[in-house]
Design an enzyme around this catalytic site. Structure first.
Site, PDB file in Angstrom:
ATOM      1  N   SER A  19       0.837  -1.042  -0.008  1.00  0.00           N
ATOM      2  CA  SER A  19       0.077   0.117  -0.116  1.00  0.00           C
ATOM      3  C   SER A  19       0.860   1.211   0.072  1.00  0.00           C
ATOM      4  O   SER A  19       0.363   2.445  -0.483  1.00  0.00           O
ATOM      5  CB  SER A  19      -0.852  -0.032   1.114  1.00  0.00           C
ATOM      6  OG  SER A  19      -1.620  -0.967   1.307  1.00  0.00           O
TER       7      SER A  19
ATOM      8  N   GLU B  18      -4.587  -0.848  -9.325  1.00  0.00           N
ATOM      9  CA  GLU B  18      -3.504   0.062  -9.801  1.00  0.00           C
ATOM     10  C   GLU B  18      -2.350  -0.741 -10.109  1.00  0.00           C
ATOM     11  O   GLU B  18      -1.860  -1.644  -9.397  1.00  0.00           O
ATOM     12  CB  GLU B  18      -3.129   1.017  -8.595  1.00  0.00           C
ATOM     13  CG  GLU B  18      -4.145   1.677  -8.125  1.00  0.00           C
ATOM     14  CD  GLU B  18      -3.864   2.943  -6.893  1.00  0.00           C
ATOM     15  OE1 GLU B  18      -4.520   3.848  -6.730  1.00  0.00           O
ATOM     16  OE2 GLU B  18      -3.202   2.302  -5.922  1.00  0.00           O
TER      17      GLU B  18
ATOM     18  N   ASN C 282      -4.415   5.903  -2.322  1.00  0.00           N
ATOM     19  CA  ASN C 282      -4.091   6.145  -1.100  1.00  0.00           C
ATOM     20  C   ASN C 282      -3.140   7.385  -0.650  1.00  0.00           C
ATOM     21  O   ASN C 282      -3.361   7.962   0.348  1.00  0.00           O
ATOM     22  CB  ASN C 282      -3.130   5.063  -0.622  1.00  0.00           C
ATOM     23  CG  ASN C 282      -3.534   3.758   0.070  1.00  0.00           C
ATOM     24  OD1 ASN C 282      -5.000   3.875   0.348  1.00  0.00           O
ATOM     25  ND2 ASN C 282      -3.175   2.627   0.155  1.00  0.00           N
TER      26      ASN C 282
ATOM     27  N   HIS D 281      -1.781  -3.261  -6.885  1.00  0.00           N
ATOM     28  CA  HIS D 281      -2.262  -2.879  -5.843  1.00  0.00           C
ATOM     29  C   HIS D 281      -3.866  -3.092  -6.026  1.00  0.00           C
ATOM     30  O   HIS D 281      -4.570  -2.445  -6.700  1.00  0.00           O
ATOM     31  CB  HIS D 281      -1.957  -1.364  -5.350  1.00  0.00           C
ATOM     32  CG  HIS D 281      -2.401  -0.948  -4.155  1.00  0.00           C
ATOM     33  ND1 HIS D 281      -2.901   0.360  -3.922  1.00  0.00           N
ATOM     34  CD2 HIS D 281      -2.417  -1.538  -2.988  1.00  0.00           C
ATOM     35  CE1 HIS D 281      -3.295   0.357  -2.581  1.00  0.00           C
ATOM     36  NE2 HIS D 281      -2.867  -0.674  -1.943  1.00  0.00           N
TER      37      HIS D 281
END
Ligand code: 3HC
Length: 298
Positions: A132, A165, A203, A153
């Site tokens: 992450s 991602e 994120n 991701h």
């Protein structure tokens, strides 16, 4: 149908066999969806106890997916679950076209793992991390196959969230990127590409948003319940920032933001809110421990 050369190359190299290292929420979810979409999946973890727990969680989630997909036919639903489960096994890394790593967010452990995998895996195997918040470049440091290395991701719950991602480092080859994107499509995800920057796309925006929400609550500007209500009803988000934090795990948020705060001490958005440290130190990690900002029935 007419196929151009690069497409047929992707087809010839199409990913069929997948190894997932780590059988926690993310590793297990990725393995589940891969098996559901016709891939042969090998899931690796440290011991049989952890693996059997993961297997149980996966079959429960698969039954929910099957019920949704084949609500009117119990027979088809059962077949979907048993066929998917039959594609999910535990063996060695030697058979993998792709390795997706979803182990603990610790740079040293990830580097060691990929050094070992690099020696064990066949030449063509692509390595990807589901990290992450850590740098893919750093994770790849001890692996020789940097052209066959990238980030994949996923989002929690993997069975529901549509996004993937796809992260490339400067050395990642175009063929590797193409394979990762093709695999994302085969996993029925929508792919986006991002460079190897902290937090990638989601994120990088989500963490500062959550930290600002904690700070707003700490200043006493609004209650956490009202902030959640506001963001759900004012923007259509499925969960408010506090509900989402509890759902993902407060320890996860704290780990990511502490890492960024250390790396970028001058960035006020990455300052660690006290409330987050306090709840984590009290063992209030969210849904998984029965309490975070809210209380849950275990
Ligand atoms: N497995 C399979 N299906 C599931 C599931 C699971 N684990 N969890 C939920 N579902 C399905 C349900 O069966 C249900 O299907 P239906 O609509 O056909 O009935 C549907 O999803 C909705 O579930 P619920 O009714 O139980 O609950 P909600 O409507 O509240 O949805 C949610 C739950 C999908 C989690 C939704 O609240 C949501 O999208 N929340 C935001 C999640 C999010 O932002 N995730 C990203 C976190 S950040 C991240 O992962 C990055 C990492 O690096 C930290």
């Amino acid at each position: 149908a007419v196929r151009n050369f690069s497409n047929s190359a992707v087809m010839a190299n199409a990913i069929k066999n997948v190894t997932v290292i780590g059988s926690g929420l993310m590793g297990g979810g990725i393995a589940q969806v891969a098996a559901q979409t016709g891939h042969n999946v090998v899931m690796v973890d440290v011991d049989d106890g952890v693996l059997s727990k993961a297997h149980e969680r996966i079959s429960t989630s698969m039954k929910r997916v099957a019920k949704k997909k084949f609500g009117d036919s119990q027979e088809e639903a059962n077949k979907f679950v048993s066929d998917s489960l039959s594609r999910l096994t535990t063996t060695s890394v030697k058979n993998a076209d792709l390795v997706v790593e979803a182990i603990v967010e610790n740079i040293d452990i990830k580097q060691k793992l990929f050094k070992q995998l690099d020696e064990a895996a066949p030449e063509h195997t692509i390595f990807a991390s589901n990290t992450s918040s850590l740098s893919i470049q750093k994770i790849a440091q001890n692996a020789k196959r940097k052209d066959r290395f990238g980030g994949l991701h996923f989002f929690n719950p993997v069975a529901v969230m549509k996004l993937l991602e796809v992260i490339r480092i400067p050395e990642t080859s175009q063929a590797t990127t193409d394979s990762m994107i093709a695999w994302g499509k085969a996993m029925e995800k929508v792919t986006v590409q991002c460079k190897d920057t902290p937090g990638f796309i989601v994120n990088r925006l989500l963490l500062p948003y959550k930290m600002e929400a904690y700070r707003m609550y700490e200043r006493g500007d609004a209650s956490y319940r009202d902030i959640d209500t506001a963001m759900k009803l004012g923007t259509g988000y499925p969960m408010g920032p506090f509900e989402l934090s509890d759902y993902v795990g407060l320890d996860t948020s704290l780990f990511i933001i502490e890492g960024w705060a250390k790396e970028y001490p001058d960035e006020p958005l990455y300052k660690v809110p006290e409330i987050l440290r306090k709840l984590v130190s009290e063992g209030k990690l969210g849904v998984k421990t029965g309490e975070g900002f809210y209380k849950y029935n275990k």
